[in-house]
Design an enzyme around this catalytic site. Structure first.
Site, PDB file in Angstrom:
ATOM      1  N   TYR A 130      39.695  30.927  31.099  1.00 58.48           N
ATOM      2  CA  TYR A 130      39.690  30.120  32.321  1.00 58.48           C
ATOM      3  C   TYR A 130      39.596  31.054  33.515  1.00 58.48           C
ATOM      4  CZ  TYR A 130      41.360  26.990  36.044  1.00 58.48           C
ATOM      5  OH  TYR A 130      41.483  26.268  37.202  1.00 58.48           O
TER       6      TYR A 130
ATOM      7  N   ASP B 110      38.534  39.426  34.292  1.00 55.91           N
ATOM      8  CA  ASP B 110      39.365  38.524  35.083  1.00 55.91           C
ATOM      9  C   ASP B 110      40.814  38.812  34.715  1.00 55.91           C
ATOM     10  OD1 ASP B 110      40.760  36.562  36.318  1.00 55.91           O
ATOM     11  OD2 ASP B 110      39.605  34.884  35.496  1.00 55.91           O
TER      12      ASP B 110
ATOM     13  N   LYS C  47      47.772  35.708  41.144  1.00 54.52           N
ATOM     14  CA  LYS C  47      49.117  35.514  40.590  1.00 54.52           C
ATOM     15  C   LYS C  47      50.116  36.611  41.033  1.00 54.52           C
ATOM     16  CE  LYS C  47      47.727  32.106  37.367  1.00 54.52           C
ATOM     17  NZ  LYS C  47      46.526  31.947  36.582  1.00 54.52           N
TER      18      LYS C  47
HETATM   19  C1  LIG Z   1      45.193  31.266  37.097  1.00 54.79           C
HETATM   20  C2  LIG Z   1      43.911  31.894  36.757  1.00 54.79           C
HETATM   21  C3  LIG Z   1      42.773  31.783  37.592  1.00 54.79           C
HETATM   22  C4  LIG Z   1      42.731  30.876  38.779  1.00 54.79           C
HETATM   23  O1  LIG Z   1      43.612  31.260  39.790  1.00 54.79           O
HETATM   24  P1  LIG Z   1      44.021  30.185  40.915  1.00 54.79           P
HETATM   25  O2  LIG Z   1      44.881  30.971  41.841  1.00 54.79           O
HETATM   26  O3  LIG Z   1      44.729  29.085  40.186  1.00 54.79           O
HETATM   27  O4  LIG Z   1      42.766  29.725  41.528  1.00 54.79           O
HETATM   28  C5  LIG Z   1      41.653  32.504  37.275  1.00 54.79           C
HETATM   29  N1  LIG Z   1      41.629  33.298  36.200  1.00 54.79           N
HETATM   30  C6  LIG Z   1      42.674  33.424  35.370  1.00 54.79           C
HETATM   31  C7  LIG Z   1      42.590  34.353  34.204  1.00 54.79           C
HETATM   32  C8  LIG Z   1      43.847  32.729  35.613  1.00 54.79           C
HETATM   33  O5  LIG Z   1      44.873  32.823  34.763  1.00 54.79           O
END
Ligand SMILES: *Cc1c(COP(=O)(O)O)cnc(C)c1O
Length: 431
Positions: free
Chosen positions: A144, A239, A267
C-alpha cells in the site's frame, strides 16, 4: 468494558462523517463491530471516551514510536506553536529534520518534506517519471502506498497486462500505467521488465511489506530488484513510510544493505503530526522545482509543529538503547503469543522485523498477498474482540501491523500476555 459514550459518539459521527470516520480502516469493517472513541493517550495506553484504558499496539498506525504524549514531543510542539503555527517561508527546523533523515537513511542526500505518506509516494512517482521520461510504474501486489490514483490498482489478467483500478473514480488510463507483480517473486519482476523494461519509469514497493500483515523480503529479493532496475535504467523506489525508523533507524535499506534510488517516508518522522518526505541523491532530487522542471509544492510543507514533533521523536529514538528496547518489546510479545497459541493448538504464523510484526492466523508460510489473504480472518476477528474486551487494542484487521513503542515495558507486555491466555482459551472454546 464500558461503552455508552463511544456508542453515543458513534451515532453522532455517522450522521455527519462518512461511515463515521475520516479514514476507512478506522470503521473496524475488518473485524466487525464499531470503533471506540479515543479521548487521550499516555505512554502505551489509549484512554477511550468511556474512561477505559487500553494497551495500544496500533500507535496511530505506526507513528507513535515513543508512545502517546511523550514529554519531549509535547514540549517541542508546545514551544513551536507558541512561536507561530505556520509561515510558508523557510524555517530552521526544516533543515534540522531533513539533516536528521539524511543522516540515518543511507540513500538520502537531499530531502523534500510533504504532509503525508500518500503525498510522498505520489510525488516520488512523478519525479521518477519526470527523470526517466517513461510512464509505466511497476507495483507489488498487497503493498500500500496511500490513495494515489495510479497505485490503487490490482493485477490485470496476465503478468504483463496492464492493471485494473481497485476503486471507482480512477481513470482506466491511470490504471493502465501500472503493472502489478507478486511480492517476493523475482521471476515475475524479470518477466515484466523483459517485456516492458524500456517503458518502465520505476518499481515501487514496501521493502518490508506492512499493509498485508507484515511480510519480510526473502533473501536476494531486494538485491534482485536492484540489479534488474539498474539493467533497465528504471528507478527503484522503497516506500519506507512504515518501515522507516521501524525496521532499523535507516529503514529496510540499512537493515538489508540495498540502496534504492528514491525513498518515501512518513509516520514516525512526524511523531504523530502530519508529515511525509521523499529523498534520494542530489542528482535525482535536483530535478524537482525550483531547481528542476518536475513540479511539486505545498502550503503547509515543512510545517513548524510537524517538524518539531518529528525532530523530537527522531532524536529521542536515536539515544543509546532506545530503538533496541522497542524492538525487544515486540520480540518478547511475539514469543509469548507464539507459546500461548501453540499451547492452545491454534496455528499461527508470526513475522517481525524491528518493531513491526504480525500474527497471522495461518499455518504459514506467508510470503505474499495470496498467502496473507488465506488467513483465518474470522478467527482473527474473535482474537481482536477478545483482546479489546479485556483492555488490549490490536489492529482491527488481520492485514495490519502490530507496533511497539518505548512505553511498552516488560510490565505492559506481561499484562498483554495474561489477556492473551484468556483470549486464546476462549477462541478454543468457540471453535
Ligand atoms: C501509511 C502508508 C502510506 C500512506 O501514508 P498516509 O500518511 O496515510 O498518506 C504509504 N505507504 C506506506 C508503506 C504506508 O504504510
Amino acid at each position: 468494558m464500558k461503552s455508552d459514550r463511544s456508542t453515543e459518539l458513534w451515532e453522532q459521527a455517522n450522521r455527519i462523517l462518512v461511515g463515521g470516520v475520516n479514514s476507512p480502516v478506522r470503521a473496524f469493517k475488518g473485524v466487525g463491530g464499531r470503533p471506540f472513541f479515543a479521548a487521550s493517550g499516555r505512554g502505551a495506553l489509549v484512554i477511550d471516551a468511556d474512561g477505559n484504558e487500553l494497551i495500544d499496539y496500533v500507535l496511530s498506525w505506526g507513528p507513535l514510536v515513543l508512545g502517546h504524549a511523550h514529554p519531549r514531543v509535547v514540549d517541542a510542539v508546545q514551544r513551536a506553536v507558541a512561536g507561530g503555527a505556520s509561515f510558508g517561508i523557510p524555517t530552521e527546523a526544516e533543515i534540522r529534520l531533513a539533516e536528521r533523515i539524511a543522516h540515518h537513511v543511507p540513500s538520502i542526500e537531499k530531502v523534500r518534506l510533504v504532509n503525508s505518506g500518500t503525498e510522498a509516494t505520489m510525488s516520488a512517482i512523478r519525479l521518477a517519471r519526470g527523470v526517466t521520461g517513461r510512464d509505466l510504474v511497476v507495483k507489488v501486489e498487497g503493498c500500500y502506498h496511500g490513495h494515489v490514483d495510479s497505485l490503487l490498482v490490482k493485477a490485470g489478467s496476465g503478468l504483463t497486462t496492464l492493471g485494473a483500478p481497485t476503486s471507482p473514480g480512477i481513470p482506466a488510463a491511470h490504471a493502465q500505467c501500472t503493472l502489478t507483480i507478486p511480492f517476493n517473486d523475482l521471476d515475475a519482476a524479470r518477466t515484466v521488465f523483459d517485456a516492458r523494461g524500456g517503458d518502465i519509469a520505476c518499481i515501487i514497493l514496501e521493502p518490508v511489506a506492512g499493509n498485508m500483515g507484515v511480510i519480510p523480503p526473502e533473501p536476494g529479493y531486494l538485491e534482485g530488484l536492484r540489479e534488474l532496475t539498474r539493467q533497465h535504467e528504471s528507478l527503484l523506489i522503497f516506500d519506507e513510510v512504515m518501515s522507516g525508523f521501524r525496521v532499523s533507524m535507516g529503514g529496510a535499506q540499512e537493515r538489508y544493505g540495498v540502496t534504492p534510488d528514491l525513498t518515501t517516508l512518513g509516520k514516525v518522522i512526524g511523531g504523530g503530526l502530519p508529515v511525509g518526505a521523499y529523498g534520494g541523491p542530489a542528482s535525482l532530487m535536483d530535478h524537482l522545482s525550483p531547481l528542476g522542471a518536475v513540479y511539486q509544492a505545498g502550503t503547509l510543507s515543512g510545517n513548524p509543529l510537524a517538524t518539531a514533533a518529528g525532530l523530537a521523536t527522531l532524536d529521542a529514538l536515536a539515544e543509546p538503547g532506545v530503538f533496541e528496547a522497542i524492538e525487544q518489546a515486540l520480540t518478547t510479545l511475539g514469543q509469548g503469543l507464539g507459546a500461548i497459541a501453540r499451547e492452545a493448538g491454534i496455528p499461527v504464523f508470526q513475522t517481525q522485523v524491528g518493531s513491526m510484526g504480525c500474527l497471522f492466523f495461518h499455518e504459514g508460510p506467508v510470503r505474499n498477498y495470496a498467502d496473507a489473504t488465506a488467513s483465518d480472518t474470522a478467527r482473527y476477528a474473535r482474537f481482536f474482540h477478545g483482546m479489546l474486551e479485556r483492555g488490549v487494542y490490536f489492529a482491527p484487521s488481520q492485514f495490519e501491523a502490530c507496533f511497539t513503542g518505548s512505553a511498552h515495558t516488560d510490565d505492559v507486555i506481561g499484562r498483554t500476555l495474561d489477556v492473551a491466555r484468556a483470549t486464546f482459551a476462549e477462541l478454543l472454546a468457540a471453535d
